[in-house]
Design an enzyme around this catalytic site. Structure first.
Site, mmCIF file in Angstrom:
data_model
loop_
_atom_site.group_PDB
_atom_site.id
_atom_site.type_symbol
_atom_site.label_atom_id
_atom_site.label_comp_id
_atom_site.label_asym_id
_atom_site.label_seq_id
_atom_site.Cartn_x
_atom_site.Cartn_y
_atom_site.Cartn_z
ATOM 1 N N ALA A 64 4.019 -5.598 2.202
ATOM 2 C CA ALA A 64 3.997 -3.919 1.140
ATOM 3 C C ALA A 64 2.185 -2.889 1.089
ATOM 4 O O ALA A 64 1.703 -4.030 0.340
ATOM 5 C CB ALA A 64 5.216 -3.731 0.324
ATOM 6 N N VAL A 65 1.539 -3.076 2.408
ATOM 7 C CA VAL A 65 0.658 -2.566 2.198
ATOM 8 C C VAL A 65 0.411 -0.709 1.450
ATOM 9 O O VAL A 65 1.415 -0.147 2.966
ATOM 10 C CB VAL A 65 -0.259 -2.691 3.462
ATOM 11 C CG1 VAL A 65 -1.926 -1.969 2.347
ATOM 12 C CG2 VAL A 65 -0.513 -4.364 3.010
ATOM 13 N N ALA B 113 -1.076 -9.513 0.970
ATOM 14 C CA ALA B 113 -1.661 -9.319 2.179
ATOM 15 C C ALA B 113 -2.692 -9.901 2.952
ATOM 16 O O ALA B 113 -1.877 -10.581 3.777
ATOM 17 C CB ALA B 113 -0.977 -7.575 2.808
ATOM 18 N N PHE B 114 -3.303 -9.410 1.742
ATOM 19 C CA PHE B 114 -4.867 -10.569 2.548
ATOM 20 C C PHE B 114 -4.799 -12.340 2.873
ATOM 21 O O PHE B 114 -4.698 -12.297 3.236
ATOM 22 C CB PHE B 114 -6.141 -9.873 1.758
ATOM 23 C CG PHE B 114 -7.000 -10.849 2.481
ATOM 24 C CD1 PHE B 114 -7.500 -11.811 2.008
ATOM 25 C CD2 PHE B 114 -7.299 -9.228 3.867
ATOM 26 C CE1 PHE B 114 -9.172 -11.444 2.510
ATOM 27 C CE2 PHE B 114 -8.957 -9.980 3.970
ATOM 28 C CZ PHE B 114 -9.226 -10.781 3.859
ATOM 29 N N ARG C 244 11.710 1.597 3.487
ATOM 30 C CA ARG C 244 11.929 0.764 5.185
ATOM 31 C C ARG C 244 11.951 -0.222 3.942
ATOM 32 O O ARG C 244 12.451 -1.574 5.005
ATOM 33 C CB ARG C 244 10.538 0.606 5.335
ATOM 34 C CG ARG C 244 10.228 1.392 6.778
ATOM 35 C CD ARG C 244 8.747 2.166 6.677
ATOM 36 N NE ARG C 244 8.344 2.832 7.261
ATOM 37 C CZ ARG C 244 8.617 4.383 7.382
ATOM 38 N NH1 ARG C 244 8.821 5.098 6.681
ATOM 39 N NH2 ARG C 244 8.000 5.355 8.281
ATOM 40 N N HIS D 222 -9.257 0.654 0.960
ATOM 41 C CA HIS D 222 -9.137 -0.909 0.973
ATOM 42 C C HIS D 222 -7.637 -1.046 1.972
ATOM 43 O O HIS D 222 -7.912 -2.059 2.293
ATOM 44 C CB HIS D 222 -8.404 -1.109 -0.112
ATOM 45 C CG HIS D 222 -8.504 -2.359 -1.073
ATOM 46 N ND1 HIS D 222 -9.564 -3.595 -0.578
ATOM 47 C CD2 HIS D 222 -7.801 -3.100 -1.890
ATOM 48 C CE1 HIS D 222 -9.603 -4.693 -1.178
ATOM 49 N NE2 HIS D 222 -8.381 -4.046 -1.878
ATOM 50 N N GLY E 38 -4.928 6.132 -1.403
ATOM 51 C CA GLY E 38 -6.020 6.548 -1.154
ATOM 52 C C GLY E 38 -7.670 5.945 -1.062
ATOM 53 O O GLY E 38 -8.492 6.628 -1.394
ATOM 54 N N THR E 39 -7.906 4.388 -1.190
ATOM 55 C CA THR E 39 -8.652 3.849 -1.051
ATOM 56 C C THR E 39 -9.121 4.276 0.450
ATOM 57 O O THR E 39 -7.270 3.615 0.717
ATOM 58 C CB THR E 39 -8.947 2.831 -1.872
ATOM 59 O OG1 THR E 39 -7.673 2.009 -1.845
ATOM 60 C CG2 THR E 39 -8.810 3.671 -3.415
HETATM 61 O O1 LIG Z 1 0.089 -6.676 0.024
HETATM 62 C C1 LIG Z 1 -0.867 -5.895 -0.001
HETATM 63 N N1 LIG Z 1 -2.306 -5.748 -1.068
HETATM 64 C C2 LIG Z 1 -3.611 -5.326 -1.529
HETATM 65 N N2 LIG Z 1 -4.393 -5.831 -1.790
HETATM 66 C C3 LIG Z 1 -4.715 -6.819 -2.405
HETATM 67 C C4 LIG Z 1 -5.146 -8.058 -0.896
HETATM 68 O O2 LIG Z 1 -4.012 -8.158 0.050
HETATM 69 C C5 LIG Z 1 -5.267 -9.348 -1.556
HETATM 70 O O3 LIG Z 1 -4.341 -9.943 -2.469
HETATM 71 C C6 LIG Z 1 -6.575 -9.032 -2.324
HETATM 72 O O4 LIG Z 1 -7.456 -8.148 -1.926
HETATM 73 C C7 LIG Z 1 -7.191 -10.179 -3.300
HETATM 74 O O5 LIG Z 1 -7.928 -10.864 -2.390
HETATM 75 C C8 LIG Z 1 -2.905 -3.349 -1.808
HETATM 76 N N3 LIG Z 1 -3.752 -2.345 -1.893
HETATM 77 O O6 LIG Z 1 -5.232 -2.831 -2.067
HETATM 78 O O7 LIG Z 1 -3.441 -1.528 -2.082
HETATM 79 C C9 LIG Z 1 -1.453 -3.570 -1.243
HETATM 80 O O8 LIG Z 1 -1.259 -2.574 -1.149
HETATM 81 N N4 LIG Z 1 -0.877 -4.498 -0.605
#
Ligand SMILES: O=c1[nH]c(NC[C@H](O)[C@H](O)[C@H](O)CO)c([N+](=O)[O-])c(=O)[nH]1
Length: 154
Positions: A80-81, A56-57, A127, A88, A85-86
């Site tokens: 989907a994020v 998602a990032f 969802r 992050h 539990g972190t």
């Molecule tokens: O799409 C997601 N990316 C997640 N992390 C990865 C992030 O989107 C980047 O791809 C990564 O940080 C590398 O840049 C997630 N978590 O960490 O939980 C998540 O739940 N969903």
């Protein structure tokens, strides 16, 4: 009172679908819902372009590049994020949401936000085609309406 709103009629618009690979067991159902919705409104597969990113990032960046370099009238962002539990979760969900909104305003391109930000896998499953509908299908409907709205406003 003059009112302008987009219909849900199919149109000649091109749709970029930016899809995150993280939590693909859920996100692929969002993608299926989005594609099915576009097809059922008369959008042909040649009007769709799927762009896959790791998570998602990375969605906002891909939306920005798609808006700049791909012939698209709207973008559908799917991911989907899930809170693991972190902390992050907060950063990823927050940055994705803010980033997509920023890109949409910077580029003037409608971006339908179909990125789940949920507390549990169960909520994500609900969802993505079960009890709470399919957020991917909803995002596709939003994109259709916004393309028609943009056309009406010109
Ligand atoms: O799409 C997601 N990316 C997640 N992390 C990865 C992030 O989107 C980047 O791809 C990564 O940080 C590398 O840049 C997630 N978590 O960490 O939980 C998540 O739940 N969903």
């Amino acid at each position: 009172i003059k009112t302008t709103e987009g219909t849900l009629q199919g149109n000649g618009g091109n749709y970029a679908i930016v899809v995150a690979r993280w939590n693909s067991f859920v996100v692929e159902h969002l993608l299926d819902g989005a594609i099915d919705t576009l097809r059922r409104h008369g959008i042909s597969d040649s009007q769709m372009h799927i762009i896959r990113v790791p998570g998602a990032f990375e969605i906002p960046m891909a939306c920005q590049q798609a808006a700049a370099h791909i012939d698209c009238d709207a973008i559908i962002a799917l991911g989907a994020v899930i809170r693991g539990g972190t902390p992050h979760f907060e950063y990823v969900a927050g940055e994705c949401t803010k980033g997509v909104a920023q890109v949409s305003m910077d580029t003037g391109k409608p971006i339908a936000f179909g990125v789940l930000t949920v507390d549990s896998i169960e909520q994500a499953v609900e969802r993505s085609g079960t009890k709470a509908g399919n957020k991917g299908a909803e995002a596709a409907t939003t994109a259709l309406e916004m393309v028609n709205l943009m056309t009406s406003l010109k």
